[in-house]
Design an enzyme around this catalytic site. Structure first.
Site, PDB file in Angstrom:
ATOM      1  N   ASP A  74      -1.705   1.130  -1.092  1.00 25.66           N
ATOM      2  CA  ASP A  74      -2.283   1.726   0.151  1.00 25.66           C
ATOM      3  C   ASP A  74      -2.254   0.562   1.430  1.00 25.66           C
ATOM      4  O   ASP A  74      -1.965  -0.766   0.937  1.00 25.66           O
ATOM      5  CB  ASP A  74      -3.749   1.776  -0.054  1.00 25.66           C
ATOM      6  CG  ASP A  74      -4.513   2.508   1.042  1.00 25.66           C
ATOM      7  OD1 ASP A  74      -4.058   3.329   1.877  1.00 25.66           O
ATOM      8  OD2 ASP A  74      -5.647   2.091   1.383  1.00 25.66           O
ATOM      9  N   THR A  78      -4.277   0.334   4.769  1.00 20.83           N
ATOM     10  CA  THR A  78      -5.326  -0.324   5.270  1.00 20.83           C
ATOM     11  C   THR A  78      -6.367  -0.744   4.433  1.00 20.83           C
ATOM     12  O   THR A  78      -6.822   0.152   3.321  1.00 20.83           O
ATOM     13  CB  THR A  78      -6.161   0.820   6.280  1.00 20.83           C
ATOM     14  OG1 THR A  78      -5.110   1.195   7.021  1.00 20.83           O
ATOM     15  CG2 THR A  78      -7.165   0.061   7.082  1.00 20.83           C
ATOM     16  N   ARG A  89      -2.477   0.017  15.633  1.00 17.54           N
ATOM     17  CA  ARG A  89      -2.962   1.440  15.253  1.00 17.54           C
ATOM     18  C   ARG A  89      -3.320   1.885  16.533  1.00 17.54           C
ATOM     19  O   ARG A  89      -4.132   1.354  17.446  1.00 17.54           O
ATOM     20  CB  ARG A  89      -3.945   1.462  14.144  1.00 17.54           C
ATOM     21  CG  ARG A  89      -4.511   2.871  14.158  1.00 17.54           C
ATOM     22  CD  ARG A  89      -5.593   2.445  12.689  1.00 17.54           C
ATOM     23  NE  ARG A  89      -5.893   3.864  12.434  1.00 17.54           N
ATOM     24  CZ  ARG A  89      -6.607   4.236  11.304  1.00 17.54           C
ATOM     25  NH1 ARG A  89      -7.282   3.081  10.603  1.00 17.54           N
ATOM     26  NH2 ARG A  89      -7.248   5.392  11.077  1.00 17.54           N
ATOM     27  N   ASP A 108      -7.952   0.248  -2.205  1.00 19.66           N
ATOM     28  CA  ASP A 108      -9.210  -0.107  -1.725  1.00 19.66           C
ATOM     29  C   ASP A 108     -10.202   0.908  -2.405  1.00 19.66           C
ATOM     30  O   ASP A 108     -11.607   0.771  -2.255  1.00 19.66           O
ATOM     31  CB  ASP A 108      -9.488  -0.515  -0.490  1.00 19.66           C
ATOM     32  CG  ASP A 108      -9.230   0.688   0.539  1.00 19.66           C
ATOM     33  OD1 ASP A 108      -8.909   1.693  -0.003  1.00 19.66           O
ATOM     34  OD2 ASP A 108      -9.383   0.550   1.901  1.00 19.66           O
ATOM     35  N   ALA A 118     -10.909   3.931  -1.272  1.00 17.28           N
ATOM     36  CA  ALA A 118     -11.316   4.777  -0.269  1.00 17.28           C
ATOM     37  C   ALA A 118     -10.966   6.134  -0.306  1.00 17.28           C
ATOM     38  O   ALA A 118     -11.672   7.152  -0.674  1.00 17.28           O
ATOM     39  CB  ALA A 118     -10.817   4.345   1.136  1.00 17.28           C
TER      40      ALA A 118
END
Length: 1118
Positions: free
Chosen positions: A420, A422, A587, A763, A765
């Protein structure tokens, strides 16, 4: 045969005569047939039932993997609602009901029946201790150990039998403790919300108190003002809730949940979990605050309970993990079958030999069965587990925790890792780099400070201050980190109404934002449309103090926001400006505004659909956020690439931003040309298509990147492409952008379907599905959402990935070393016993005991202690026991040991002093008059014929052989630290060598008597030393260096003898079985070979590839 959720299902009915036959067979076999049927569910069903249709079935046979079967009994119940019987079964805590429409079993979602849901309680699944114990002890290995212990007890071989019993008890106890501890953890995880008291309303009755275990879909429950932990999945029908969904997302970010729309287009749509996520309170999530109307309650309708909930699915994933279908474990059983075959040969040989020598029947039975326990070592399971346990302890010391130890070996085979972006490759937080407003259809110069006084009254800053989902919890501002950064950059203040203020008004009191200095520029947020990952945007409706009209503000992905704006408000340089920022790794968030009509009242706003508000917007500009790459990222990715491990980025972010990050961390190198691949679904009578955009970097190396739902569109529409095989895109792509959580999971499945061993690092998420699906999922979050991941790292960066792979490789090599050693141990002892059987002799009980405990157990539990090598090398350890290098190694070592044992056995019989040994024999004094005659202790005649010259010779030679193969099989570089750094192993081997040489060259009467060794001439002792030396030299050369001298190899191979052996072994077996020109076995290498012959790969710049319309059929991803 039908299919149910990727499982094959067959229907059966009980057959009386088959059941009777099985009962008779069970009695006649003393229960062994029943045990066999317990191990083989497929045989159990076919042996007691006859095949029938699924509709009429009473027993169902399911194939969950290629080699794994299970069966379930079909239950029947009468449903008064539809006045008919319903039959269903439960698999992995999920009920499946017969559906006449599809003529198959289906989930119970179509049967909202109280008596069917009432028992669906997560706490009901935790097994009683007795059943856990029964499941453990009925393992085939433990049953074999029980058989061995009984046999050894009959032979009065109590010491080793007691040792095996003790090891088994410790092993079973440890397993039970681990399982029970795991179940207690899960129990505690769900108990907090599974058994709580709630206020519930059923039908038109008043609210009443009930236990959460009694809830069923359709019940209406009250959400208390002070919040609660949700015991079920429920849809909010009145009021608003602030919820902590860290259990689901892994992020402790409060989320605002609004009630289902009661009118408009949104209210007319069919309920769907994905589409209505922002209205659902999920099981296990923590409702922190509620907001409500005067006199009304915050209520929700129960839609799912028990294992059907999101929390239930998480618990199911932990309780019933994906089977570890690893080739090592399959090959281990095949190898054991080979040992059983060898044991069978020895069994027949022993029976025939003893019958010919007229040995008593009892002795024939005991000795023939004993040869089986010798050929198949009962201590093998404990020996194989030791390496994994040691690896798990080493991982724990570096902050990597494992809930599935068997996956550690699989980590040693990883050849692709998905990351991933972020929070994994980059830092969690975002910093505001600047803003760029748009006025009159063109961009203004970038500005770094959004809080300056000249912008306070601007529409742009008003959008930044209002378009978010922030809330105050205990006086502290909480919410999405991006929203926090954006709001704090304005310097504005957020104020929320208290409970008392809310109770005084009919509508919910709006959240108000205002500048830090006293001003008339106060804005109230009237309605909020939460952020949707599918729509990639969020919006709010606000009213400014003193104005009659309302405004709508929109924030989201730049491409999405621009498509919702009036074109004349979008700057012509929008695409170029966006590309400039995203190529630098920023971003970018776009903002938009729309002034709503003056006649629009508060009540009308509450019922308006989102689509009516989010249209004809005015483009306001861009917010540029900076997301820095973590310090460790580039180095770790470089190490993985050097080790020939492919790395992919899988992110929900913008494609160009993802490419910039990929370049920053060297996942895509600066000199490499990148092709942007965008897949589009069928639209306006045009078939599905792929557009190819080439970047300007001149180079010969090409890397693909996939954008915008690429995987889904390929799977569903692009199977008919003539120019491009969809698997080619998966094979060559490096960055997958705009990927939803579900698409990440699908990507992992497709990579596995082409035979990659896939690791996933995220992470937690929105990566939970991919983390669970991958062969090795590594979560960087320790929150509850990541519990189902096999591995969790307490270090919040990807440095854990190479550490895990190194330990996996070390554990895998250790498993091979131990398995090879245990196989050689059993074969060496098997050869010794077979040779001694030929003279109606055997090894003595204390000789067996010394070999099995002092040598084997000591060596096997210390040779597994080698830590992982400090670097990742560019090749992986073998994954199969049936591979050419391993077979070559094992077979040559068996041949070596057999030659030296037979040679010693024949040589001792050719000695001039040799005679059939009796207690009066005095061979020691033939050539060594200085040796005391007392060395040959006079003892009664041994009926088992243990004491003889052949026994003594074979015992010494075989003991040295065990140590020799242990040392050469204990591999060091390049996957483990050298054996000399494993000081326990080295001390054990050196100590055993000293002891054996000492009793060989300087016999001790006490030890000789204990081990039932006879005295032999000193010259023969010297000869045995020579034989041992020759045996060790040949063993070492065969394993390490003989083929290096015989074949010319490259410097890389010459520096690593084991690689040379593997190369020669593979060459030899390829030649032997004529496999030199065959295609690679793995699918991704076949696809790579096909790509080499593809003349039009990659397609030309800016070309568009269309799918064949006839081939556009919907396919379920593999």
């Amino acid at each position: 045969k039908l299919y149910l959720e990727r499982k094959e299902v067959w229907g059966y009915r009980p057959c009386v005569w088959k059941i009777i036959l099985v009962g008779v067979g069970t009695v006649c076999s003393g229960g062994l047939l029943l045990l066999l049927l317990y191990w083989l569910p497929e045989w159990s069903v076919k042996g007691t039932c006859t095949h029938t249709s699924l509709k009429d079935a009473h027993v169902l046979l399911l194939r969950t993997t290629v080699m794994t079967f299970c069966f379930h009994t079909v239950n029947f119940c009468f449903c008064y609602l539809i006045l008919s019987h319903i039959h269903y079964f439960t698999h992995h805590s999920t009920k499946y009901y017969w559906n006449d429409k599809i003529q198959n079993f289906d989930l119970y979602s179509s049967y909202h029946l109280t008596h069917l849901h009432s028992c669906d309680n997560i706490l009901n699944i935790f097994s009683a201790f007795f059943f856990l114990y029964l499941h453990q002890v009925l393992n085939p290995f433990y049953i074999f150990q029980l058989f061995s212990v009984i046999l050894w007890s009959i032979e009065d071989y109590y010491y080793y039998a007691a040792t095996i019993v003790l090891m088994s008890v410790i092993s079973v106890g440890t397993s039970l403790y681990t399982i029970k501890k795991h179940h207690v953890m899960l129990h505690n995880m769900v108990a907090a919300h599974s058994v709580v008291r709630v206020s519930v309303c059923r039908g038109n009755k008043d609210f009443e108190e009930a236990m959460s275990t009694e809830l069923v879909p359709g019940d209406v429950i009250i959400i208390p003002a002070n919040g609660m932990i949700m015991p079920c999945d429920a849809v909010l029908i009145s009021g608003t809730c602030i919820v902590n969904e860290s259990m689901l997302t892994g992020e402790s970010v409060p989320v605002t949940k609004t009630s289902l729309p009661s009118s408009g287009e949104d209210a007319a749509s069919t309920y769907n979990v994905e589409d209505h996520k922002r209205h659902i309170l999920f099981c296990g999530t923590h409702v922190i605050q509620t907001r409500f109307y005067t006199g009304e309650l915050v209520t929700a309708v129960v839609v799912r309970t028990g294992f059907s909930t999101e929390k239930g699915q998480l618990v199911r994933a932990i309780l019933y993990p994906k089977p570890t279908d690893f080739k090592l474990y399959r090959d281990a059983y095949l190898f054991l079958l080979c040992l059983v075959g060898v044991a069978g040969i020895g069994f027949v040989y022993t029976v025939v030999l003893n019958v010919m020598n007229e040995v008593p029947a009892k002795t024939i039975i005991v000795e023939s069965l004993d040869i089986i326990t010798i050929a198949v070592p009962p201590a093998l399971p404990a020996a194989m587990t030791a390496g994994i346990v040691y690896a798990q302890q080493r991982l724990k010391r570096i902050g990597i925790f494992c809930i599935s130890p068997q996956r550690i070996n699989i980590c040693g085979q990883l050849n692709l890792v998905c990351f991933d972006k972020t929070g994994t490759l980059t830092e969690d937080g975002l910093d505001l780099w600047g803003i760029q407003r748009a006025e009159d259809g063109s961009f203004c110069p970038p500005e770094s400070d959004a809080a300056k006084e000249s912008l306070v009254n601007s529409t742009f800053v008003a959008c930044m201050a209002t378009c978010h989902s922030l809330t105050k919890i205990e006086g502290k501002l909480s919410g999405d980190p991006l929203d926090l950064k954006m709001f704090n950059a304005t310097g504005w203040v957020l104020e929320e109404a208290t409970e008392e203020e809310t109770a005084l008004h009919n509508p919910i009191m709006p959240t108000v934002v205002r500048p830090p200095k006293p001003s008339s520029c106060e804005i109230g947020i009237v309605r909020q449309f939460p952020f949707s990952s599918v729509q990639q945007r969020m919006s709010v409706v606000v009213r400014r103090l003193g104005q009659k009209h309302m405004d709508a503000y929109l924030k989201g992905a730049p491409e999405i926001v621009a498509s919702l704006c009036e074109q004349h408000t979008v700057p012509q340089s929008f695409t170029e400006t966006l590309d400039t920022y995203t190529r630098q790794g920023f971003r970018v968030i776009a903002l938009a505004h729309r002034q709503l009509g003056c006649k629009l009242s508060w009540h009308k706003v509450q019922i308006l659909s989102r689509d009516l508000i989010e249209t004809n917007m005015e483009f306001l500009g861009l917010i540029i956020m900076q997301n820095k790459v973590k310090q460790e990222t580039a180095g770790v990715l470089h190490d993985l690439q050097q080790a020939n491990i492919r790395t992919l980025m899988v992110t929900g972010d913008n494609m160009l931003t993802a490419i910039s990050v990929a370049r920053d961390c060297a996942m895509v190198h600066a000199q490499e040309k990148v092709i942007l691949v965008e897949a589009m679904p069928p639209k306006d009578f045009l078939p599905a298509s792929i557009t190819w955009h080439h970047t300007t970097n001149p180079t010969q190396t090409v890397k693909d990147t996939m954008n915008k739902s690429m995987h889904k569109n390929i799977n569903n529409h692009l199977r008919g492409l003539n120019i491009c095989n969809p698997l080619s895109l998966v094979l060559r792509a490096s960055v997958f952008a705009r990927m939803s959580p579900n698409q990440k999971t699908q990507l992992v499945e497709v990579l596995q379907s082409i035979d990659y061993i896939v690791g996933m690092c995220g992470d937690g998420a929105n990566d939970c599905g991919a983390l669970k699906k991958a062969h090795s999922g590594i979560s960087l979050s320790e929150l509850e959402a990541s519990v189902a991941s096999p591995f969790t790292s307490s270090t919040p960066n990807i440095s854990c990935v190479p550490n895990l792979i190194r330990e996996g490789r070390a554990a895998l090599v250790t498993s091979f070393c131990v398995f090879k050693f245990m196989a050689l141990y059993s074969i060496i002892q098997y050869l010794s016993v077979i040779l001694l059987y030929s003279i109606l002799s055997n090894l003595g009980d204390f000789q067996f005991l010394f070999i099995d405990i002092a040598i084997i157990l000591t060596v096997v539990f210390t040779m597994s202690l080698n830590p992982a090598w400090k670097e990742l090398v560019c090749y992986r350890p073998p994954c199969s026991l049936i591979s050419a290098p391993l077979l070559f190694s094992v077979l040559t070592q068996i041949l070596t040991c057999m030659v030296f044992q037979v040679l010693a056995f024949l040589l001792v019989q050719q000695q001039s002093w040799y005679e059939t040994w009796t207690p009066q024999s005095d061979a020691c004094n033939v050539s060594r008059p200085n040796l005391s005659h007392s060395l040959n202790v006079t003892t009664p005649h041994d009926p088992k014929n243990i004491r003889n010259y052949e026994n003594t010779t074979i015992f010494y030679i075989s003991c040295f052989q065990y140590l020799a193969v242990a040392i050469v099989f204990s591999k060091g570089k390049p996957f483990r630290q050298p054996s000399y750094k494993n000081w326990l192993f080295m001390l054990s081997c050196i100590g055993l060598y000293i002891f054996l040489f000492l009793i060989l060259l300087h016999p001790f009467p006490v030890i000789d008597s204990f081990l039932q060794i006879v005295c032999v001439p000193y010259e023969w002792r010297i000869m045995m030393v020579v034989l041992v030396g020759g045996n060790v030299a040949v063993t070492d050369n065969v394993e390490m260096s003989s083929f290096i001298n015989f074949f010319s190899v490259s410097d890389d191979y010459a520096s690593n003898p084991q690689v040379a052996i593997d190369r020669w072994g593979s060459f030899f077996f390829s030649w032997l079985f004529c496999r030199r020109n065959k295609l690679p076995r793995v699918r991704y290498m076949q696809v790579a070979l096909e790509l080499q012959d593809e003349a039009d790969w990659p397609p030309r710049p800016f070309s568009v590839t269309y799918a064949n319309p006839q081939s556009q059929i919907s396919l379920t991803p593999l």
